[in-house]
Design a protein around this motif. Sequence first.
Motif, PDB file in Angstrom:
ATOM      1  N   UNK A   1       0.819  -1.210   0.000  1.00 57.88           N
ATOM      2  CA  UNK A   1       0.000   0.000   0.000  1.00 57.88           C
ATOM      3  C   UNK A   1       0.857   1.266   0.000  1.00 57.88           C
ATOM      4  N   UNK A   2       2.041   1.194   0.590  1.00 60.95           N
ATOM      5  CA  UNK A   2       2.961   2.338   0.620  1.00 60.95           C
ATOM      6  C   UNK A   2       3.947   2.315  -0.549  1.00 60.95           C
ATOM      7  N   UNK A   3       3.907   1.227  -1.336  1.00 62.36           N
ATOM      8  CA  UNK A   3       4.842   1.038  -2.444  1.00 62.36           C
ATOM      9  C   UNK A   3       6.286   1.111  -1.962  1.00 62.36           C
ATOM     10  N   UNK A   4       6.548   0.434  -0.830  1.00 61.74           N
ATOM     11  CA  UNK A   4       7.871   0.415  -0.212  1.00 61.74           C
ATOM     12  C   UNK A   4       8.349  -1.027  -0.104  1.00 61.74           C
ATOM     13  N   UNK A   5       9.592  -1.271  -0.506  1.00 63.53           N
ATOM     14  CA  UNK A   5      10.196  -2.593  -0.389  1.00 63.53           C
ATOM     15  C   UNK A   5      11.540  -2.450   0.303  1.00 63.53           C
ATOM     16  N   UNK A   6      11.787  -3.322   1.295  1.00 62.68           N
ATOM     17  CA  UNK A   6      13.064  -3.364   1.998  1.00 62.68           C
ATOM     18  C   UNK A   6      13.687  -4.724   1.707  1.00 62.68           C
ATOM     19  N   UNK A   7      14.939  -4.711   1.228  1.00 62.49           N
ATOM     20  CA  UNK A   7      15.650  -5.950   0.909  1.00 62.49           C
ATOM     21  C   UNK A   7      16.959  -5.961   1.673  1.00 62.49           C
ATOM     22  N   UNK A   8      17.224  -7.061   2.367  1.00 64.57           N
ATOM     23  CA  UNK A   8      18.478  -7.216   3.105  1.00 64.57           C
ATOM     24  C   UNK A   8      19.166  -8.475   2.588  1.00 64.57           C
TER      25      UNK A   8
END
Length: 71
Positions: free
Chosen positions: A52-59
């Motif tokens: 919904x926020x169009x946010x992706x976190x990749x580690x």
Amino acid sequence: DALLGPAARRAMWGDTASAGFGVGWALGRYRGHRTVGHSGGPALADVLRFPDARLTVIVLANQARMYPYLA
């Protein structure tokens, strides 16, 4: 939308997925926000998406002893 259209995302991440898991993605909520994610290997790669926020976190890590769900 170039790779997967809205119908494909609904099938993977939508309300039709059961038991918190949809087509390879873990479905959940974080602080009231809808999340989809996947942790590969013993915490060697972690993806957490807030659609919904169009946010992706990749580690990405080379440390197998780290706690899963790093993102």
